[in-house]
Design a protein around this motif. Structure first.
Motif, PDB file in Angstrom:
ATOM      1  N   PHE A 169      -7.167  12.344   0.106  1.00  0.00           N
ATOM      2  CA  PHE A 169      -5.856  12.899   0.430  1.00  0.00           C
ATOM      3  C   PHE A 169      -5.665  13.004   1.934  1.00  0.00           C
ATOM      4  O   PHE A 169      -4.608  12.624   2.463  1.00  0.00           O
ATOM      5  CB  PHE A 169      -5.687  14.281  -0.208  1.00  0.00           C
ATOM      6  CG  PHE A 169      -4.505  15.035   0.330  1.00  0.00           C
ATOM      7  CD1 PHE A 169      -3.208  14.651  -0.001  1.00  0.00           C
ATOM      8  CD2 PHE A 169      -4.681  16.120   1.179  1.00  0.00           C
ATOM      9  CE1 PHE A 169      -2.112  15.342   0.504  1.00  0.00           C
ATOM     10  CE2 PHE A 169      -3.592  16.813   1.685  1.00  0.00           C
ATOM     11  CZ  PHE A 169      -2.308  16.420   1.333  1.00  0.00           C
ATOM     12  N   TRP A 170      -6.648  13.516   2.644  1.00  0.00           N
ATOM     13  CA  TRP A 170      -6.486  13.679   4.087  1.00  0.00           C
ATOM     14  C   TRP A 170      -6.450  12.336   4.801  1.00  0.00           C
ATOM     15  O   TRP A 170      -5.803  12.200   5.855  1.00  0.00           O
ATOM     16  CB  TRP A 170      -7.596  14.558   4.641  1.00  0.00           C
ATOM     17  CG  TRP A 170      -7.388  15.999   4.278  1.00  0.00           C
ATOM     18  CD1 TRP A 170      -8.115  16.743   3.395  1.00  0.00           C
ATOM     19  CD2 TRP A 170      -6.350  16.853   4.766  1.00  0.00           C
ATOM     20  NE1 TRP A 170      -7.603  18.005   3.291  1.00  0.00           N
ATOM     21  CE2 TRP A 170      -6.516  18.111   4.126  1.00  0.00           C
ATOM     22  CE3 TRP A 170      -5.307  16.691   5.665  1.00  0.00           C
ATOM     23  CZ2 TRP A 170      -5.669  19.179   4.377  1.00  0.00           C
ATOM     24  CZ3 TRP A 170      -4.459  17.756   5.907  1.00  0.00           C
ATOM     25  CH2 TRP A 170      -4.647  18.977   5.271  1.00  0.00           C
ATOM     26  N   ALA A 171      -7.125  11.322   4.247  1.00  0.00           N
ATOM     27  CA  ALA A 171      -7.021   9.983   4.830  1.00  0.00           C
ATOM     28  C   ALA A 171      -5.593   9.461   4.720  1.00  0.00           C
ATOM     29  O   ALA A 171      -5.076   8.810   5.636  1.00  0.00           O
ATOM     30  CB  ALA A 171      -7.991   9.036   4.135  1.00  0.00           C
ATOM     31  N   ILE A 172      -4.951   9.760   3.582  1.00  0.00           N
ATOM     32  CA  ILE A 172      -3.540   9.378   3.426  1.00  0.00           C
ATOM     33  C   ILE A 172      -2.669  10.186   4.376  1.00  0.00           C
ATOM     34  O   ILE A 172      -1.773   9.642   5.034  1.00  0.00           O
ATOM     35  CB  ILE A 172      -3.093   9.587   1.966  1.00  0.00           C
ATOM     36  CG1 ILE A 172      -3.853   8.643   1.031  1.00  0.00           C
ATOM     37  CG2 ILE A 172      -1.598   9.375   1.811  1.00  0.00           C
ATOM     38  CD1 ILE A 172      -3.598   8.904  -0.441  1.00  0.00           C
ATOM     39  N   PHE A 173      -2.948  11.469   4.464  1.00  0.00           N
ATOM     40  CA  PHE A 173      -2.106  12.355   5.274  1.00  0.00           C
ATOM     41  C   PHE A 173      -2.199  12.019   6.757  1.00  0.00           C
ATOM     42  O   PHE A 173      -1.201  12.131   7.494  1.00  0.00           O
ATOM     43  CB  PHE A 173      -2.512  13.809   5.032  1.00  0.00           C
ATOM     44  CG  PHE A 173      -1.545  14.811   5.590  1.00  0.00           C
ATOM     45  CD1 PHE A 173      -0.300  14.993   5.003  1.00  0.00           C
ATOM     46  CD2 PHE A 173      -1.871  15.557   6.706  1.00  0.00           C
ATOM     47  CE1 PHE A 173       0.609  15.907   5.520  1.00  0.00           C
ATOM     48  CE2 PHE A 173      -0.975  16.481   7.222  1.00  0.00           C
ATOM     49  CZ  PHE A 173       0.274  16.661   6.623  1.00  0.00           C
ATOM     50  N   VAL A 174      -3.370  11.597   7.215  1.00  0.00           N
ATOM     51  CA  VAL A 174      -3.563  11.286   8.633  1.00  0.00           C
ATOM     52  C   VAL A 174      -2.714  10.092   9.058  1.00  0.00           C
ATOM     53  O   VAL A 174      -2.365   9.952  10.241  1.00  0.00           O
ATOM     54  CB  VAL A 174      -5.060  11.047   8.915  1.00  0.00           C
ATOM     55  CG1 VAL A 174      -5.282  10.362  10.252  1.00  0.00           C
ATOM     56  CG2 VAL A 174      -5.811  12.369   8.905  1.00  0.00           C
ATOM     57  N   THR A 175      -2.341   9.235   8.101  1.00  0.00           N
ATOM     58  CA  THR A 175      -1.514   8.073   8.452  1.00  0.00           C
ATOM     59  C   THR A 175      -0.135   8.476   8.954  1.00  0.00           C
ATOM     60  O   THR A 175       0.615   7.619   9.443  1.00  0.00           O
ATOM     61  CB  THR A 175      -1.362   7.129   7.251  1.00  0.00           C
ATOM     62  OG1 THR A 175      -0.734   7.826   6.156  1.00  0.00           O
ATOM     63  CG2 THR A 175      -2.715   6.613   6.793  1.00  0.00           C
ATOM     64  N   GLY A 196       8.459  -9.332   3.504  1.00  0.00           N
ATOM     65  CA  GLY A 196       8.089  -8.961   4.861  1.00  0.00           C
ATOM     66  C   GLY A 196       8.927  -7.823   5.408  1.00  0.00           C
ATOM     67  O   GLY A 196       8.450  -6.997   6.189  1.00  0.00           O
ATOM     68  N   LEU A 197      10.188  -7.747   4.999  1.00  0.00           N
ATOM     69  CA  LEU A 197      11.054  -6.659   5.441  1.00  0.00           C
ATOM     70  C   LEU A 197      10.653  -5.323   4.844  1.00  0.00           C
ATOM     71  O   LEU A 197      10.803  -4.282   5.492  1.00  0.00           O
ATOM     72  CB  LEU A 197      12.509  -6.964   5.063  1.00  0.00           C
ATOM     73  CG  LEU A 197      13.268  -7.991   5.897  1.00  0.00           C
ATOM     74  CD1 LEU A 197      14.598  -8.318   5.229  1.00  0.00           C
ATOM     75  CD2 LEU A 197      13.504  -7.485   7.310  1.00  0.00           C
ATOM     76  N   SER A 198      10.139  -5.337   3.619  1.00  0.00           N
ATOM     77  CA  SER A 198       9.992  -4.096   2.860  1.00  0.00           C
ATOM     78  C   SER A 198       8.552  -3.617   2.716  1.00  0.00           C
ATOM     79  O   SER A 198       8.279  -2.424   2.918  1.00  0.00           O
ATOM     80  CB  SER A 198      10.610  -4.280   1.463  1.00  0.00           C
ATOM     81  OG  SER A 198      11.936  -4.734   1.557  1.00  0.00           O
ATOM     82  N   ILE A 199       7.645  -4.487   2.350  1.00  0.00           N
ATOM     83  CA  ILE A 199       6.293  -4.061   1.959  1.00  0.00           C
ATOM     84  C   ILE A 199       5.567  -3.295   3.073  1.00  0.00           C
ATOM     85  O   ILE A 199       4.936  -2.263   2.795  1.00  0.00           O
ATOM     86  CB  ILE A 199       5.472  -5.270   1.475  1.00  0.00           C
ATOM     87  CG1 ILE A 199       6.036  -5.781   0.149  1.00  0.00           C
ATOM     88  CG2 ILE A 199       3.997  -4.901   1.327  1.00  0.00           C
ATOM     89  CD1 ILE A 199       5.332  -7.010  -0.395  1.00  0.00           C
ATOM     90  N   PRO A 200       5.615  -3.724   4.342  1.00  0.00           N
ATOM     91  CA  PRO A 200       4.886  -2.955   5.364  1.00  0.00           C
ATOM     92  C   PRO A 200       5.409  -1.540   5.562  1.00  0.00           C
ATOM     93  O   PRO A 200       4.723  -0.715   6.180  1.00  0.00           O
ATOM     94  CB  PRO A 200       5.098  -3.796   6.641  1.00  0.00           C
ATOM     95  CG  PRO A 200       5.387  -5.173   6.150  1.00  0.00           C
ATOM     96  CD  PRO A 200       6.158  -4.988   4.885  1.00  0.00           C
ATOM     97  N   LEU A 201       6.606  -1.219   5.071  1.00  0.00           N
ATOM     98  CA  LEU A 201       7.186   0.110   5.254  1.00  0.00           C
ATOM     99  C   LEU A 201       7.115   0.961   3.991  1.00  0.00           C
ATOM    100  O   LEU A 201       7.679   2.059   3.965  1.00  0.00           O
ATOM    101  CB  LEU A 201       8.651  -0.011   5.690  1.00  0.00           C
ATOM    102  CG  LEU A 201       8.924  -0.857   6.940  1.00  0.00           C
ATOM    103  CD1 LEU A 201      10.425  -0.926   7.218  1.00  0.00           C
ATOM    104  CD2 LEU A 201       8.190  -0.309   8.150  1.00  0.00           C
ATOM    105  N   ILE A 202       6.437   0.494   2.951  1.00  0.00           N
ATOM    106  CA  ILE A 202       6.504   1.169   1.660  1.00  0.00           C
ATOM    107  C   ILE A 202       5.625   2.423   1.601  1.00  0.00           C
ATOM    108  O   ILE A 202       6.041   3.457   1.078  1.00  0.00           O
ATOM    109  CB  ILE A 202       6.148   0.187   0.520  1.00  0.00           C
ATOM    110  CG1 ILE A 202       7.385  -0.659   0.177  1.00  0.00           C
ATOM    111  CG2 ILE A 202       5.661   0.925  -0.718  1.00  0.00           C
ATOM    112  CD1 ILE A 202       7.158  -1.626  -0.959  1.00  0.00           C
ATOM    113  N   ALA A 203       4.410   2.338   2.118  1.00  0.00           N
ATOM    114  CA  ALA A 203       3.491   3.474   1.984  1.00  0.00           C
ATOM    115  C   ALA A 203       4.052   4.696   2.705  1.00  0.00           C
ATOM    116  O   ALA A 203       4.592   4.592   3.806  1.00  0.00           O
ATOM    117  CB  ALA A 203       2.119   3.114   2.540  1.00  0.00           C
ATOM    118  N   SER A 204       3.944   5.874   2.079  1.00  0.00           N
ATOM    119  CA  SER A 204       4.506   7.093   2.663  1.00  0.00           C
ATOM    120  C   SER A 204       3.582   8.271   2.440  1.00  0.00           C
ATOM    121  O   SER A 204       3.425   8.747   1.318  1.00  0.00           O
ATOM    122  CB  SER A 204       5.881   7.382   2.054  1.00  0.00           C
ATOM    123  OG  SER A 204       6.385   8.611   2.515  1.00  0.00           O
TER     124      SER A 204
END
Length: 282
Positions: free
Chosen positions: A115-121, A148-156
């Motif tokens: 969880f903290w690895a995700i949160f640090v992003t 290319g427009l969407s996938i790099p911005l998906i993770a939140s």
């Protein structure tokens, strides 16, 4: 006893009206400017009353685009922006729901570390890692593509954190009752957690849709074909012309049309959006 203070009430209303007017005036100017011809702005004075060229201006940007700016019709750019915004919003919500569900309800080694690895992003937005991200996208052949427009911005990480905090407030008795009834993890997720998360999902969808719709730097970097221009890129290109004056009438017509999808999303989901933000147990 409630005191009746007419002067205080009048002052409060005047302040609120002034605030609304201050926010709405630029929108009013954009709408008015979109109804005039291109020569009406040569004097440097913005008209304050509607002009006779509204239908002509909107027809031009929707059908043929602006040839002096080298951009496609706004209908294509708005389609690209819509695909990008929907993919980012839906993708972020789906991934965040599943990751938060796994972190809260599954017991595995280094769960807190995950969880903290995700949160640090959160400290690594796309602007910070834009060069390596571009290199990866280019190596995968995703330039000039919706992926290319969407996938790099998906993770939140933000959405993951919010869903995790909400899942922690769900009583353990619900999970135990579902287990007694023979429900597996995914049935518990779809039949119980998702309905309970409806207001959170709506609030995040509105925020993430507007986030995806307003993206400028990333689409500018990875798109060289006009077939994948987004509407924010188009507005910037229309305003930046080298050998002539910007056609402010068509620029403002494009601005007005670009405002409509986010406004419609907010209006349609306003009740759930506000409820998802203000409920105390969230």
């Amino acid at each position: 006893m409630i005191e009746n203070r007419p002067l205080l009430k009048l002052t409060a209303h005047l302040v609120l009206i002034a605030g609304v007017a201050l926010v709405a005036f630029p929108v009013y100017l954009a709408i008015i400017a979109s109804t005039h011809g291109p020569t009406d702005f040569m004097s440097g004075i913005i008209p304050l009353l509607p002009g006779p060229h509204a239908v002509e201006n909107y027809r031009q940007v929707l059908s043929s685009g602006v040839s002096t700016s080298g951009i496609p019709p706004i209908s294509l750019m708005m389609t690209n922006s819509l695909i990008m915004a929907l993919t980012i919003a839906i993708g972020k919500i789906v991934i965040s729901l599943l990751s938060a569900f796994a972190i809260v309800y599954f017991r595995f080694p280094f769960r807190a570390l995950a969880f903290w690895a995700i949160f640090v992003t959160l400290m690594l937005p796309v602007e910070v890692r834009i060069v390596p991200t571009f290199q990866v996208v280019a190596n995968l052949g995703m330039l000039n593509s919706y992926a290319g427009l969407s996938i790099p911005l998906i993770a939140s990480a933000t959405a993951t954190f919010l869903f995790r905090q909400f899942f922690l407030t769900v009583p353990d008795e619900l999970m135990e009752a579902a287990r007694v009834d023979g429900a597996g993890p995914m049935k518990f997720f779809f039949d119980i957690l998702l309905p309970l998360s409806r207001t959170n999902i709506a609030a995040l969808f509105v925020i993430l849709f507007i986030y995806g719709w307003n993206q400028y730097l990333w689409p500018l970097l990875i798109t060289t074909s006009s077939d994948y221009y987004t509407v924010v890129m188009g507005i910037k290109r229309m305003a930046d012309v080298a050998d002539s004056y910007p056609q402010w009438n068509t620029v403002m017509a494009t601005v007005v049309l670009a405002m409509l999808p986010p406004v419609l999303v907010v209006i349609c989901m306003q009740r759930l959006f506000v409820k998802g933000l203000v409920e105390t147990e969230k």
